[in-house]
Design a protein around this motif. Sequence first.
Motif, PDB file in Angstrom:
ATOM      1  N   LYS A 113     -12.123  -7.457   7.714  1.00  0.00           N
ATOM      2  CA  LYS A 113     -12.384  -6.083   7.253  1.00  0.00           C
ATOM      3  C   LYS A 113     -11.643  -5.068   8.113  1.00  0.00           C
ATOM      4  O   LYS A 113     -11.056  -4.098   7.601  1.00  0.00           O
ATOM      5  N   GLN A 114     -11.628  -5.283   9.414  1.00  0.00           N
ATOM      6  CA  GLN A 114     -10.934  -4.367  10.323  1.00  0.00           C
ATOM      7  C   GLN A 114      -9.433  -4.351  10.048  1.00  0.00           C
ATOM      8  O   GLN A 114      -8.815  -3.285   9.970  1.00  0.00           O
ATOM      9  N   LYS A 115      -8.846  -5.543   9.878  1.00  0.00           N
ATOM     10  CA  LYS A 115      -7.403  -5.631   9.608  1.00  0.00           C
ATOM     11  C   LYS A 115      -7.039  -4.983   8.278  1.00  0.00           C
ATOM     12  O   LYS A 115      -6.028  -4.275   8.167  1.00  0.00           O
ATOM     13  N   VAL A 116      -7.868  -5.227   7.263  1.00  0.00           N
ATOM     14  CA  VAL A 116      -7.602  -4.660   5.942  1.00  0.00           C
ATOM     15  C   VAL A 116      -7.693  -3.135   5.995  1.00  0.00           C
ATOM     16  O   VAL A 116      -6.844  -2.427   5.440  1.00  0.00           O
ATOM     17  N   ASP A 117      -8.717  -2.611   6.670  1.00  0.00           N
ATOM     18  CA  ASP A 117      -8.867  -1.156   6.795  1.00  0.00           C
ATOM     19  C   ASP A 117      -7.664  -0.535   7.498  1.00  0.00           C
ATOM     20  O   ASP A 117      -7.186   0.537   7.104  1.00  0.00           O
ATOM     21  N   GLU A 118      -7.165  -1.206   8.531  1.00  0.00           N
ATOM     22  CA  GLU A 118      -5.990  -0.707   9.261  1.00  0.00           C
ATOM     23  C   GLU A 118      -4.768  -0.642   8.348  1.00  0.00           C
ATOM     24  O   GLU A 118      -4.019   0.340   8.366  1.00  0.00           O
ATOM     25  N   CYS A 119      -4.578  -1.682   7.548  1.00  0.00           N
ATOM     26  CA  CYS A 119      -3.417  -1.741   6.654  1.00  0.00           C
ATOM     27  C   CYS A 119      -3.526  -0.728   5.521  1.00  0.00           C
ATOM     28  O   CYS A 119      -2.518  -0.130   5.117  1.00  0.00           O
ATOM     29  N   ILE A 120      -4.724  -0.531   4.998  1.00  0.00           N
ATOM     30  CA  ILE A 120      -4.935   0.466   3.949  1.00  0.00           C
ATOM     31  C   ILE A 120      -4.593   1.854   4.473  1.00  0.00           C
ATOM     32  O   ILE A 120      -3.941   2.661   3.795  1.00  0.00           O
ATOM     33  N   GLU A 121      -5.010   2.138   5.691  1.00  0.00           N
ATOM     34  CA  GLU A 121      -4.686   3.426   6.324  1.00  0.00           C
ATOM     35  C   GLU A 121      -3.184   3.548   6.535  1.00  0.00           C
ATOM     36  O   GLU A 121      -2.594   4.612   6.302  1.00  0.00           O
ATOM     37  N   LEU A 122      -2.566   2.458   6.955  1.00  0.00           N
ATOM     38  CA  LEU A 122      -1.147   2.451   7.289  1.00  0.00           C
ATOM     39  C   LEU A 122      -0.276   2.755   6.076  1.00  0.00           C
ATOM     40  O   LEU A 122       0.733   3.458   6.190  1.00  0.00           O
ATOM     41  N   VAL A 123      -0.646   2.232   4.899  1.00  0.00           N
ATOM     42  CA  VAL A 123       0.182   2.419   3.706  1.00  0.00           C
ATOM     43  C   VAL A 123      -0.305   3.560   2.811  1.00  0.00           C
ATOM     44  O   VAL A 123       0.216   3.768   1.717  1.00  0.00           O
ATOM     45  N   GLY A 124      -1.301   4.313   3.272  1.00  0.00           N
ATOM     46  CA  GLY A 124      -1.741   5.497   2.544  1.00  0.00           C
ATOM     47  C   GLY A 124      -2.558   5.222   1.302  1.00  0.00           C
ATOM     48  O   GLY A 124      -2.422   5.929   0.301  1.00  0.00           O
ATOM     49  N   LEU A 125      -3.446   4.216   1.356  1.00  0.00           N
ATOM     50  CA  LEU A 125      -4.278   3.879   0.206  1.00  0.00           C
ATOM     51  C   LEU A 125      -5.761   4.157   0.456  1.00  0.00           C
ATOM     52  O   LEU A 125      -6.615   3.638  -0.271  1.00  0.00           O
ATOM     53  N   LYS A 126      -6.059   4.958   1.456  1.00  0.00           N
ATOM     54  CA  LYS A 126      -7.446   5.297   1.753  1.00  0.00           C
ATOM     55  C   LYS A 126      -8.092   5.934   0.527  1.00  0.00           C
ATOM     56  O   LYS A 126      -7.533   6.846  -0.092  1.00  0.00           O
ATOM     57  N   GLY A 127      -9.267   5.427   0.145  1.00  0.00           N
ATOM     58  CA  GLY A 127      -9.957   5.931  -1.034  1.00  0.00           C
ATOM     59  C   GLY A 127      -9.745   5.087  -2.279  1.00  0.00           C
ATOM     60  O   GLY A 127     -10.420   5.275  -3.291  1.00  0.00           O
ATOM     61  N   PHE A 128      -8.792   4.122  -2.188  1.00  0.00           N
ATOM     62  CA  PHE A 128      -8.512   3.258  -3.340  1.00  0.00           C
ATOM     63  C   PHE A 128      -8.912   1.806  -3.068  1.00  0.00           C
ATOM     64  O   PHE A 128      -8.474   0.899  -3.775  1.00  0.00           O
TER      65      PHE A 128
END
Length: 258
Positions: A113-128
Motif C-alpha cells: 500500500k505504501q509503495k502504491v501510494d508513492e507511485c500514484i503521487e509520483l505520476v499525478g493520479l491522486k484521487g483516481f
Amino acid sequence: MSIVFDNICKKFQLNELEKYMTVLDHVSFNVEENEFICLLGPSGCGKSTLLKMLAGLESIDEGVINVDGNEVKGPNPERGMVFQDYALFHWLTVEKNIAFGLELKGVPKEVRKQKVDECIELVGLKGFENAYPHQLSGGMKQRVAIARVLAMKPKMMLMDEPFSALDAFTRMNMQDELMSLWQKQRFTCIFVTHDIEEAVYMADKIVVMNSRPGKVKTVVPVPLARPRKRTDYDFIKIRNHVFEQYGYQQSEDIDYSI
C-alpha cells in the motif's frame, strides 16, 4: 545499468514453406548507466523486437545482449517494460493494477500500500485510486502503466512507443512528466519511437536505425540542457540533422526569432 548490444541478428519465419525475413542485421551499440536512449526508426525496422530481446521476451538468433556484464537469458524484474497499448487489467482499479506485480512478488499488504501510494503521487493520479481503466483518458492509462513498473523499483525502464496513441498536447505533457520522473529516479531508460522531435526532446543520445532489415545507421548525441525548448536553435539544428539521416533536407535560412 549499462547495456551492450553485440551483433544482434533476428529472422522471422513468414510461412510454412520456411521462408524467412531478416528483421535485425548485426545491430551493435552501448548504453551507459542512467542514460536515456531513444531508438528511432521507421515502422518495421526492428525497434520493438530489439526492446523485447532486452526484456527477455524475445529470442536472439545471433549475437548477445549483456547487462552489467551478464548475458540476458530471460525476463528480470530489474528491467521493467511499458507497452504501447497500456496492458492494464480492465477489471482492476488503478490501485490494484499498480499493486499487481508487488502482490505476485509476495510483498506484504502494508508495504504494498505504501509503495502504491508513492507511485500514484509520483505520476499525478491522486484521487483516481479506485477508478477503472475504462474511466480514464489515454494519458492517465499510460500513467498507470508507468506507475505499475515504477512500483517494482526497476533499474531499467524499457518503453515501447508509450505515447504514440495520445493526442499531441497530451503527448508533450507525458514527455515532460517522464523527464521529471527520470531525473528524480535516475534509471537507465530505452525509449522506442518513430517521432524525431520526441527523440530530440528526451534523449541523451539517439540510436537511428535503417528500415528493414534493421541496422544502426548512426548514433546522434543530444548535448542539450534540460528542460529543453523545441523552438531553440540548437534543438532545431539537432532535429534537422536527424531528418537529414533519412535524406530529408530542411532550410537553415528560417528565421526562428518570430
